[in-house]
Design a protein around this motif. Structure first.
Motif, PDB file in Angstrom:
ATOM      1  N   ILE A 123     -40.975  16.864  41.214  1.00  5.98           N
ATOM      2  CA  ILE A 123     -40.201  16.184  42.264  1.00  5.98           C
ATOM      3  C   ILE A 123     -40.805  14.813  42.548  1.00  5.98           C
ATOM      4  O   ILE A 123     -40.099  13.808  42.616  1.00  5.98           O
ATOM      5  N   SER A 124     -42.115  14.773  42.698  1.00  8.02           N
ATOM      6  CA  SER A 124     -42.807  13.525  42.991  1.00  8.02           C
ATOM      7  C   SER A 124     -42.596  12.506  41.883  1.00  8.02           C
ATOM      8  O   SER A 124     -42.254  11.351  42.134  1.00  8.02           O
ATOM      9  N   THR A 125     -42.770  12.928  40.650  1.00  8.06           N
ATOM     10  CA  THR A 125     -42.616  12.024  39.502  1.00  8.06           C
ATOM     11  C   THR A 125     -41.181  11.513  39.394  1.00  8.06           C
ATOM     12  O   THR A 125     -40.950  10.321  39.187  1.00  8.06           O
ATOM     13  N   ALA A 126     -40.213  12.433  39.544  1.00  9.52           N
ATOM     14  CA  ALA A 126     -38.806  12.047  39.424  1.00  9.52           C
ATOM     15  C   ALA A 126     -38.429  11.028  40.501  1.00  9.52           C
ATOM     16  O   ALA A 126     -37.778  10.009  40.214  1.00  9.52           O
ATOM     17  N   LEU A 127     -38.822  11.276  41.745  1.00  9.19           N
ATOM     18  CA  LEU A 127     -38.495  10.346  42.821  1.00  9.19           C
ATOM     19  C   LEU A 127     -39.230   9.010  42.669  1.00  9.19           C
ATOM     20  O   LEU A 127     -38.681   7.954  43.010  1.00  9.19           O
ATOM     21  N   ASN A 128     -40.450   9.031  42.151  1.00  9.95           N
ATOM     22  CA  ASN A 128     -41.172   7.785  41.898  1.00  9.95           C
ATOM     23  C   ASN A 128     -40.457   6.963  40.826  1.00  9.95           C
ATOM     24  O   ASN A 128     -40.351   5.739  40.948  1.00  9.95           O
ATOM     25  N   ILE A 129     -39.966   7.603  39.796  1.00  9.94           N
ATOM     26  CA  ILE A 129     -39.231   6.901  38.739  1.00  9.94           C
ATOM     27  C   ILE A 129     -37.931   6.336  39.298  1.00  9.94           C
ATOM     28  O   ILE A 129     -37.595   5.166  39.064  1.00  9.94           O
ATOM     29  N   VAL A 130     -37.190   7.144  40.073  1.00 10.26           N
ATOM     30  CA  VAL A 130     -35.933   6.673  40.656  1.00 10.26           C
ATOM     31  C   VAL A 130     -36.196   5.488  41.593  1.00 10.26           C
ATOM     32  O   VAL A 130     -35.483   4.480  41.551  1.00 10.26           O
ATOM     33  N   GLY A 131     -37.220   5.590  42.422  1.00 14.08           N
ATOM     34  CA  GLY A 131     -37.560   4.500  43.342  1.00 14.08           C
ATOM     35  C   GLY A 131     -37.917   3.221  42.599  1.00 14.08           C
ATOM     36  O   GLY A 131     -37.466   2.129  42.964  1.00 14.08           O
ATOM     37  N   THR A 132     -38.685   3.331  41.535  1.00 15.23           N
ATOM     38  CA  THR A 132     -39.064   2.169  40.736  1.00 15.23           C
ATOM     39  C   THR A 132     -37.843   1.542  40.078  1.00 15.23           C
ATOM     40  O   THR A 132     -37.698   0.315  40.056  1.00 15.23           O
ATOM     41  N   LEU A 133     -36.954   2.366  39.547  1.00 21.57           N
ATOM     42  CA  LEU A 133     -35.734   1.839  38.928  1.00 21.57           C
ATOM     43  C   LEU A 133     -34.851   1.125  39.942  1.00 21.57           C
ATOM     44  O   LEU A 133     -34.261   0.087  39.635  1.00 21.57           O
ATOM     45  N   ILE A 134     -34.781   1.657  41.150  1.00 24.26           N
ATOM     46  CA  ILE A 134     -33.982   1.005  42.198  1.00 24.26           C
ATOM     47  C   ILE A 134     -34.593  -0.343  42.570  1.00 24.26           C
ATOM     48  O   ILE A 134     -33.870  -1.336  42.725  1.00 24.26           O
ATOM     49  N   ILE A 135     -35.914  -0.403  42.682  1.00 27.30           N
ATOM     50  CA  ILE A 135     -36.566  -1.679  42.988  1.00 27.30           C
ATOM     51  C   ILE A 135     -36.240  -2.712  41.908  1.00 27.30           C
ATOM     52  O   ILE A 135     -35.889  -3.844  42.201  1.00 27.30           O
ATOM     53  N   CYS A 136     -36.347  -2.305  40.654  1.00 24.82           N
ATOM     54  CA  CYS A 136     -36.170  -3.245  39.543  1.00 24.82           C
ATOM     55  C   CYS A 136     -34.720  -3.611  39.275  1.00 24.82           C
ATOM     56  O   CYS A 136     -34.419  -4.738  38.897  1.00 24.82           O
ATOM     57  N   PHE A 137     -33.815  -2.649  39.432  1.00 20.61           N
ATOM     58  CA  PHE A 137     -32.437  -2.858  38.996  1.00 20.61           C
ATOM     59  C   PHE A 137     -31.411  -2.737  40.119  1.00 20.61           C
ATOM     60  O   PHE A 137     -30.253  -2.428  39.876  1.00 20.61           O
ATOM     61  N   TYR A 138     -31.818  -3.013  41.351  1.00 22.67           N
ATOM     62  CA  TYR A 138     -30.935  -2.854  42.495  1.00 22.67           C
ATOM     63  C   TYR A 138     -29.638  -3.641  42.348  1.00 22.67           C
ATOM     64  O   TYR A 138     -28.545  -3.106  42.516  1.00 22.67           O
ATOM     65  N   LYS A 139     -29.754  -4.918  42.004  1.00 19.09           N
ATOM     66  CA  LYS A 139     -28.557  -5.752  41.887  1.00 19.09           C
ATOM     67  C   LYS A 139     -27.654  -5.283  40.755  1.00 19.09           C
ATOM     68  O   LYS A 139     -26.431  -5.302  40.871  1.00 19.09           O
ATOM     69  N   ASP A 140     -28.252  -4.851  39.659  1.00 17.83           N
ATOM     70  CA  ASP A 140     -27.453  -4.333  38.541  1.00 17.83           C
ATOM     71  C   ASP A 140     -26.754  -3.024  38.916  1.00 17.83           C
ATOM     72  O   ASP A 140     -25.605  -2.797  38.530  1.00 17.83           O
ATOM     73  N   ILE A 141     -27.448  -2.179  39.662  1.00 17.56           N
ATOM     74  CA  ILE A 141     -26.851  -0.918  40.104  1.00 17.56           C
ATOM     75  C   ILE A 141     -25.676  -1.201  41.043  1.00 17.56           C
ATOM     76  O   ILE A 141     -24.614  -0.588  40.925  1.00 17.56           O
ATOM     77  N   LEU A 142     -25.862  -2.144  41.969  1.00 18.96           N
ATOM     78  CA  LEU A 142     -24.765  -2.522  42.878  1.00 18.96           C
ATOM     79  C   LEU A 142     -23.570  -3.050  42.092  1.00 18.96           C
ATOM     80  O   LEU A 142     -22.426  -2.691  42.386  1.00 18.96           O
ATOM     81  N   LYS A 143     -23.830  -3.903  41.114  1.00 18.79           N
ATOM     82  CA  LYS A 143     -22.741  -4.454  40.295  1.00 18.79           C
ATOM     83  C   LYS A 143     -22.019  -3.334  39.557  1.00 18.79           C
ATOM     84  O   LYS A 143     -20.787  -3.319  39.483  1.00 18.79           O
ATOM     85  N   LEU A 144     -22.769  -2.370  39.021  1.00 18.35           N
ATOM     86  CA  LEU A 144     -22.175  -1.236  38.325  1.00 18.35           C
ATOM     87  C   LEU A 144     -21.269  -0.442  39.266  1.00 18.35           C
ATOM     88  O   LEU A 144     -20.128  -0.119  38.923  1.00 18.35           O
ATOM     89  N   PHE A 145     -21.762  -0.148  40.474  1.00 18.71           N
ATOM     90  CA  PHE A 145     -20.952   0.591  41.441  1.00 18.71           C
ATOM     91  C   PHE A 145     -19.700  -0.191  41.830  1.00 18.71           C
ATOM     92  O   PHE A 145     -18.612   0.372  41.956  1.00 18.71           O
ATOM     93  N   ARG A 146     -19.843  -1.489  42.040  1.00 16.89           N
ATOM     94  CA  ARG A 146     -18.677  -2.312  42.382  1.00 16.89           C
ATOM     95  C   ARG A 146     -17.645  -2.303  41.257  1.00 16.89           C
ATOM     96  O   ARG A 146     -16.438  -2.216  41.512  1.00 16.89           O
TER      97      ARG A 146
END
Length: 148
Positions: free
Chosen positions: A116-139
């Protein structure tokens, strides 16, 4: 010289010093083509080269650039880019990602589950790095969904 573009002014100053482009290029440690581009407004010298030019031509940087509004606009645009880069760290994705990383560490400690810790750390890191890209994808997904 008050209404001259930077390139015209650089060329006139060089000619007033009876220097060839080759001589100036050697003195500046740049290529002859770089000097040509500057003098024909196909490119602009960076700040270090502007300093060298002002020393060679015995003038100030202000006198070199204040009459060229195009160059001044370029400087302002570059300043805006730097400001955007400074604000990049402060986007909401940074805080969301940090929150998810801390949540992962907290849940990992509570439940003793490293997965759980590792998975959430990876997800958190990906969100930090790719936040704008993720938002664009959702839009884009929402836009496509609404078009159907």
């Amino acid at each position: 010289m008050s209404c001259l573009k930077l390139g015209e002014q650089l060329q006139r100053l060089r000619e007033a010093k009876n220097m060839s482009r080759e001589e100036l290029a050697q003195q500046m440690n740049v290529s002859r083509q770089a000097v040509y581009k500057w003098e024909n407004d196909k490119g602009y010298p960076d700040i270090q080269n502007l300093l060298k030019l002002s020393e060679i031509y015995e003038t100030t940087i202000d006198e070199l650039i204040k009459s060229d509004s195009t160059f001044q606009d370029k400087i302002n645009i570059d300043g805006d880019k730097k400001k955007d880069a400074d604000e990049e760290m402060l986007h909401p994705g940074f805080y969301i990602g940090i929150g998810i990383i801390f949540l992962g560490i907290f849940l990992g400690l509570i439940f003793g589950n490293l997965i759980i810790s590792t998975a959430l750390n990876i997800v958190g890191t990906l969100i930090i790095c790719f936040y704008k890209d993720i938002l664009k994808l959702f839009r884009d997904v929402i836009k496509d969904f609404n078009q159907q």
